[in-house]
Scaffold this motif. Structure first.
Motif, PDB file in Angstrom:
ATOM      1  N   GLY A 154      -9.882   4.517 -41.358  1.00  0.00           N
ATOM      2  CA  GLY A 154     -10.179   5.496 -42.392  1.00  0.00           C
ATOM      3  C   GLY A 154      -9.312   6.735 -42.367  1.00  0.00           C
ATOM      4  N   SER A 155      -8.601   6.972 -41.271  1.00  0.00           N
ATOM      5  CA  SER A 155      -7.822   8.205 -41.175  1.00  0.00           C
ATOM      6  C   SER A 155      -6.639   8.214 -42.146  1.00  0.00           C
ATOM      7  CB  SER A 155      -7.333   8.443 -39.744  1.00  0.00           C
ATOM      8  OG  SER A 155      -6.424   7.442 -39.339  1.00  0.00           O
ATOM      9  N   ILE A 156      -5.985   7.099 -42.322  1.00  0.00           N
ATOM     10  CA  ILE A 156      -4.828   7.060 -43.228  1.00  0.00           C
ATOM     11  C   ILE A 156      -5.273   7.376 -44.653  1.00  0.00           C
ATOM     12  CG2 ILE A 156      -3.085   5.560 -44.282  1.00  0.00           C
ATOM     13  CD1 ILE A 156      -2.755   4.244 -41.520  1.00  0.00           C
ATOM     14  N   GLY A 157      -6.366   6.771 -45.092  1.00  0.00           N
ATOM     15  CA  GLY A 157      -6.877   7.059 -46.427  1.00  0.00           C
ATOM     16  C   GLY A 157      -7.247   8.515 -46.595  1.00  0.00           C
ATOM     17  N   LEU A 158      -7.899   9.084 -45.598  1.00  0.00           N
ATOM     18  CA  LEU A 158      -8.283  10.498 -45.638  1.00  0.00           C
ATOM     19  C   LEU A 158      -7.042  11.383 -45.745  1.00  0.00           C
ATOM     20  CD1 LEU A 158     -10.503  12.699 -45.364  1.00  0.00           C
ATOM     21  CD2 LEU A 158     -10.138  12.562 -42.892  1.00  0.00           C
ATOM     22  N   LEU A 159      -6.032  11.092 -44.928  1.00  0.00           N
ATOM     23  CA  LEU A 159      -4.804  11.885 -44.950  1.00  0.00           C
ATOM     24  C   LEU A 159      -4.091  11.744 -46.291  1.00  0.00           C
ATOM     25  CD1 LEU A 159      -3.585  11.103 -41.340  1.00  0.00           C
ATOM     26  CD2 LEU A 159      -4.442  13.308 -42.167  1.00  0.00           C
ATOM     27  N   GLN A 160      -4.054  10.534 -46.820  1.00  0.00           N
ATOM     28  CA  GLN A 160      -3.405  10.296 -48.109  1.00  0.00           C
ATOM     29  C   GLN A 160      -4.123  11.001 -49.259  1.00  0.00           C
ATOM     30  OE1 GLN A 160      -0.833   8.196 -49.738  1.00  0.00           O
ATOM     31  NE2 GLN A 160       0.129   8.780 -47.817  1.00  0.00           N
ATOM     32  N   GLU A 161      -5.436  10.965 -49.243  1.00  0.00           N
ATOM     33  CA  GLU A 161      -6.221  11.493 -50.361  1.00  0.00           C
ATOM     34  C   GLU A 161      -6.437  13.000 -50.317  1.00  0.00           C
ATOM     35  OE1 GLU A 161      -9.903   9.288 -50.619  1.00  0.00           O
ATOM     36  OE2 GLU A 161      -8.805   7.405 -50.343  1.00  0.00           O
ATOM     37  N   LYS A 162      -6.566  13.563 -49.125  1.00  0.00           N
ATOM     38  CA  LYS A 162      -7.022  14.956 -49.013  1.00  0.00           C
ATOM     39  C   LYS A 162      -5.995  15.932 -48.436  1.00  0.00           C
ATOM     40  CE  LYS A 162     -11.530  14.138 -49.869  1.00  0.00           C
ATOM     41  NZ  LYS A 162     -12.490  14.888 -50.600  1.00  0.00           N
ATOM     42  N   THR A 163      -4.818  15.431 -48.053  1.00  0.00           N
ATOM     43  CA  THR A 163      -3.832  16.315 -47.436  1.00  0.00           C
ATOM     44  C   THR A 163      -2.448  16.043 -48.002  1.00  0.00           C
ATOM     45  OG1 THR A 163      -3.075  14.884 -45.604  1.00  0.00           O
ATOM     46  CG2 THR A 163      -5.126  16.109 -45.246  1.00  0.00           C
ATOM     47  N   LEU A 164      -1.521  16.891 -47.642  1.00  0.00           N
ATOM     48  CA  LEU A 164      -0.103  16.603 -47.802  1.00  0.00           C
ATOM     49  C   LEU A 164       0.373  16.309 -46.390  1.00  0.00           C
ATOM     50  CD1 LEU A 164       2.575  16.422 -49.304  1.00  0.00           C
ATOM     51  CD2 LEU A 164       2.834  18.887 -48.966  1.00  0.00           C
ATOM     52  N   CYS A 165       0.478  15.036 -46.079  1.00  0.00           N
ATOM     53  CA  CYS A 165       0.792  14.604 -44.716  1.00  0.00           C
ATOM     54  C   CYS A 165       2.308  14.468 -44.559  1.00  0.00           C
ATOM     55  CB  CYS A 165       0.103  13.268 -44.433  1.00  0.00           C
ATOM     56  SG  CYS A 165       0.320  12.696 -42.738  1.00  0.00           S
ATOM     57  N   ILE A 166       2.839  15.164 -43.573  1.00  0.00           N
ATOM     58  CA  ILE A 166       4.274  15.125 -43.290  1.00  0.00           C
ATOM     59  C   ILE A 166       4.460  14.510 -41.909  1.00  0.00           C
ATOM     60  CG2 ILE A 166       6.384  16.469 -43.002  1.00  0.00           C
ATOM     61  CD1 ILE A 166       5.072  18.606 -44.806  1.00  0.00           C
ATOM     62  N   TYR A 167       5.202  13.421 -41.885  1.00  0.00           N
ATOM     63  CA  TYR A 167       5.492  12.727 -40.626  1.00  0.00           C
ATOM     64  C   TYR A 167       6.818  13.232 -40.095  1.00  0.00           C
ATOM     65  CZ  TYR A 167       6.948   8.812 -37.616  1.00  0.00           C
ATOM     66  OH  TYR A 167       7.407   8.041 -36.572  1.00  0.00           O
ATOM     67  N   LEU A 168       6.785  13.828 -38.919  1.00  0.00           N
ATOM     68  CA  LEU A 168       7.995  14.317 -38.265  1.00  0.00           C
ATOM     69  C   LEU A 168       8.502  13.219 -37.353  1.00  0.00           C
ATOM     70  CD1 LEU A 168       6.812  17.946 -37.447  1.00  0.00           C
ATOM     71  CD2 LEU A 168       7.976  17.090 -39.504  1.00  0.00           C
ATOM     72  N   GLN A 169       9.462  12.497 -37.827  1.00  0.00           N
ATOM     73  CA  GLN A 169       9.986  11.316 -37.143  1.00  0.00           C
ATOM     74  C   GLN A 169      11.133  11.695 -36.211  1.00  0.00           C
ATOM     75  OE1 GLN A 169      10.859   7.919 -39.709  1.00  0.00           O
ATOM     76  NE2 GLN A 169      12.836   7.777 -38.692  1.00  0.00           N
ATOM     77  N   ALA A 170      11.194  11.011 -35.094  1.00  0.00           N
ATOM     78  CA  ALA A 170      12.320  11.168 -34.170  1.00  0.00           C
ATOM     79  C   ALA A 170      12.523   9.836 -33.467  1.00  0.00           C
ATOM     80  CB  ALA A 170      12.044  12.270 -33.157  1.00  0.00           C
ATOM     81  N   ASP A 171      13.749   9.594 -33.041  1.00  0.00           N
ATOM     82  CA  ASP A 171      14.007   8.355 -32.322  1.00  0.00           C
ATOM     83  C   ASP A 171      13.484   8.466 -30.890  1.00  0.00           C
ATOM     84  OD1 ASP A 171      15.950   9.765 -30.813  1.00  0.00           O
ATOM     85  OD2 ASP A 171      17.552   9.162 -32.160  1.00  0.00           O
ATOM     86  N   ALA A 172      13.394   7.336 -30.222  1.00  0.00           N
ATOM     87  CA  ALA A 172      12.821   7.286 -28.869  1.00  0.00           C
ATOM     88  C   ALA A 172      13.588   8.181 -27.900  1.00  0.00           C
ATOM     89  CB  ALA A 172      12.789   5.850 -28.364  1.00  0.00           C
ATOM     90  N   ASP A 173      14.912   8.252 -28.039  1.00  0.00           N
ATOM     91  CA  ASP A 173      15.710   9.086 -27.134  1.00  0.00           C
ATOM     92  C   ASP A 173      15.390  10.574 -27.302  1.00  0.00           C
ATOM     93  OD1 ASP A 173      16.961   6.888 -25.999  1.00  0.00           O
ATOM     94  OD2 ASP A 173      18.663   6.952 -27.392  1.00  0.00           O
ATOM     95  N   THR A 174      14.997  10.968 -28.490  1.00  0.00           N
ATOM     96  CA  THR A 174      14.607  12.360 -28.736  1.00  0.00           C
ATOM     97  C   THR A 174      13.199  12.625 -28.233  1.00  0.00           C
ATOM     98  OG1 THR A 174      16.046  12.477 -30.678  1.00  0.00           O
ATOM     99  CG2 THR A 174      14.278  14.104 -30.540  1.00  0.00           C
ATOM    100  N   LEU A 175      12.312  11.654 -28.418  1.00  0.00           N
ATOM    101  CA  LEU A 175      10.914  11.842 -28.038  1.00  0.00           C
ATOM    102  C   LEU A 175      10.680  11.799 -26.530  1.00  0.00           C
ATOM    103  CD1 LEU A 175       9.094   9.757 -30.769  1.00  0.00           C
ATOM    104  CD2 LEU A 175       9.177  12.235 -30.550  1.00  0.00           C
ATOM    105  N   ARG A 176      11.406  10.933 -25.830  1.00  0.00           N
ATOM    106  CA  ARG A 176      11.172  10.773 -24.385  1.00  0.00           C
ATOM    107  C   ARG A 176      11.196  12.095 -23.626  1.00  0.00           C
ATOM    108  NH1 ARG A 176      14.245   6.418 -24.625  1.00  0.00           N
ATOM    109  NH2 ARG A 176      12.922   4.639 -24.904  1.00  0.00           N
TER     110      ARG A 176
END
Length: 142
Positions: free
Chosen positions: A70-92
């Motif tokens: 249910g979280s994806i639907g909630l985020l889609q319907e009630k928020t402006l969801c921004i995914y801050l993506q990074a590659d594995a080498d950046t995240l590690r």
């Protein structure tokens, strides 16, 4: 930085959970397991989104928030969801040494497709300074 620039509250879902529980995240995992933590996380997400759905706030989600039914639907319907993506080498390096604070941090990047599904906007953070990223987020919201 984004919340400061927009003059709105910054909220961290993990901090909300810890405050309500009166325990650290590792303590919650130890006492209640992942299922108990996710139950708390879902409740905190629902209450926070409801509280701020008519105003502006910046909410940082936990790494597994999107795995909660249910979280994806909630985020889609009630928020402006921004995914801050990074590659594995950046995240590690960002996650190094946080296994004690993040019980599932070492399990991989399986949630990436779920965050992509939840997001209205995806921004690649690789190589960006925090200041540049804040600017990108604000520009993307206009």
């Amino acid at each position: 930085m984004v919340a400061d620039a927009l003059g709105c509250p910054f909220l961290d879902l993990d901090d909300i959970i810890v405050k309500k529980a009166g325990k650290t995240i590792p303590q919650i995992f130890e006492a209640e397991g992942e299922r108990g933590f996710r139950r708390r996380e879902k409740q905190a997400l629902e209450q926070t989104v409801e509280k701020y759905c008519e105003s502006i706030a910046v909410l940082a989600l936990g790494g597994g928030t999107v795995t909660i039914p249910g979280s994806i639907g909630l985020l889609q319907e009630k928020t402006l969801c921004i995914y801050l993506q990074a590659d594995a080498d950046t995240l590690r390096p960002r996650l190094e040494g946080s296994a004690g604070e993040r019980p599932l941090a070492s399990e991989g990047w399986e949630e990436r497709p779920l965050y992509e599904k939840a997001a209205h906007i995806t921004l690649d953070t690789t190589g960006l300074t925090p200041e540049d990223l804040a600017d990108e987020i604000i520009i993307s919201c206009l």
